[in-house]
Design an enzyme around this catalytic site. Structure first.
Site, PDB file in Angstrom:
ATOM      1  N   GLY A 185       0.577  -1.279   0.138  1.00 13.98           N
ATOM      2  CA  GLY A 185       0.001   0.026  -0.098  1.00 13.98           C
ATOM      3  C   GLY A 185       0.946   1.402   0.058  1.00 13.98           C
ATOM      4  N   GLY A 187       3.088   2.554  -2.340  1.00 12.46           N
ATOM      5  CA  GLY A 187       3.408   2.981  -3.517  1.00 12.46           C
ATOM      6  C   GLY A 187       2.849   4.359  -3.898  1.00 12.46           C
ATOM      7  N   CYS A 190      -0.290   3.415  -6.127  1.00 16.28           N
ATOM      8  CA  CYS A 190      -1.266   2.151  -5.562  1.00 16.28           C
ATOM      9  C   CYS A 190      -2.382   2.873  -4.773  1.00 16.28           C
ATOM     10  CB  CYS A 190      -0.120   1.890  -4.397  1.00 16.28           C
ATOM     11  SG  CYS A 190      -1.037   0.511  -3.462  1.00 16.28           S
TER      12      CYS A 190
END
Ligand code: 5GP
Length: 351
Positions: A185, A187, A190
């Protein structure tokens, strides 16, 4: 239902406290690391930065640029290159600074098998580093897949993930991973945390996974969430052995994406590997049973990656001088994090 009360931290929640140092200049700092991998018994020497296996970052052009710089930085080639191009690349450029990336689908495995069956593998120029990458490294079939790859490829260095907790880092190492990829999570493109509510603050994930992995002779790669060179220093300070970068390396000549002129401003599209954009490009659309967990953004075109990579390495050297670490290896021992409320949110070079 349970609630964990411990505070978990992200890069933006801390700074590194300066320490007395005998270093006169950042030139004296060595940011190379030397590792011997638990399972493959191969060694690695270089600046432990890895370009993420994303379309716009994990490219052959990026690998060539890193090789020309000569610091041992590596690239996880994205998994969408056709077999012929991969064989040609390994034949001409060799395997020293690339990871062959694979998911857990039959198609990925068939392509890998075809590569391994090629005579190139026997010449020593074939795959020597494998990155087994799934969004959720917590599933039993994934662990079995890592075991299967370890049995099949005893002397290839395997990086596998992603996970965020110590017990799962241990499980992957015991199943045959040399390096565990850490991050769910964080990124820059993301949307997992928004779409699913699942995740783990990245600095704490690194600290906890590194502690677990190091106890078993394994290594960790901090994957995602670095937005400025200082975040790399924090990741290494937290115990990461490698740091993987997506957004910080996006937008360069080496990204193999189109540069778009938008009213005199040059921009490049950058997208998550499970975004609508990627799924339309590679899978013909988003399957009905899933939602996209990545987004598409536009980042400024930033020219040659060499300047950016040089600035990043400068930041890392400078961080080491602030805490008196003569070598990157010493950084985590010399790191004391202080908790702050400050936010550093924009991606380096993209502000
Ligand atoms: P960045 O350096 O851009 O912050 O993070 C890069 C990492 O983000 C990649 O190495 C990968 O682990 C993760 N990532 C890439 N694309 C996606 C995506 O579409 N969805 C999710 N959840 N993570 C992604």
């Amino acid at each position: 239902m349970r609630i964990e009360e411990d505070i978990k931290l992200d890069f933006k929640d801390v700074l590194i406290r300066p320490k007395r140092s005998t270093l006169a200049s950042r030139k004296e700092v060595d940011i190379n690391r030397i590792y011997e991998f638990k399972w493959s018994r191969r060694t690695y020497q270089g600046v432990p930065i890895i370009a993420a296996n994303m379309d716009g970052v994990g490219t052959m052009a990026m690998a060539r640029a890193f090789a020309a710089m000569g610091h041992g930085k590596t690239v996880a080639l994205h998994k969408h290159y056709p077999l012929e191009r991969l064989l040609e690349f390994y034949q001409t450029d060799g395997n020293t600074n690339v990871w062959y990336s694979i998911g857990v689908t039959e198609k990925d495995e068939e392509k890998l098998d075809a590569f391994l069956a090629h005579s190139l593998q026997k010449t020593g120029k074939g795959i020597n580093k494998l990155c087994i990458d799934v969004a959720n490294g917590y599933s039993e079939p994934f662990v079995s897949f890592v075991k299967k790859m370890r049995d099949k490829l005893p002397d290839i260095t395997i990086m596998a993930g992603n996970v965020v907790t110590g017990e799962m880092a241990e499980e992957l190492i015991l199943s045959g991973a040399d390096v565990v990829k850490v991050g769910i999570g964080p990124g820059s493109v993301c949307t997992t945390r928004k779409m699913t509510g699942v995740g783990y603050p990245q600095l704490s994930a690194i600290i906890e996974c590194a502690d677990a992995a190091h106890g078993l002779g394994g290594f960790v790669c901090a994957d995602g969430g670095c937005t400025v060179p200082g975040d790399l220093a924090k990741a290494f300070g937290a115990g990461a052995d490698f740091v993987m970068l997506g957004g910080m390396l996006a937008g360069h000549d080496q990204c193999e994406g189109d540069v778009i002129d938008e009213g005199g401003k040059k921009i490049v599209q950058f997208y998550g590997m499970s975004s609508d954009t990627a799924m339309h490009k590679h899978a013909g659309g988003v399957a009905e049973y899933r939602a996209s967990e990545g987004k598409t953004v536009r980042v400024p075109y930033r020219g040659d990656v060499v300047a950016t990579a040089t600035a990043m390495m400068g930041g890392l050297r400078s961080a080491c001088t602030y805490v008196g670490a003569r070598r990157l290896k010493e950084l985590s021992k010399r790191t004391t994090f202080i908790r702050v409320s400050q936010q550093l949110n924009t991606v380096f070079g993209n502000e």
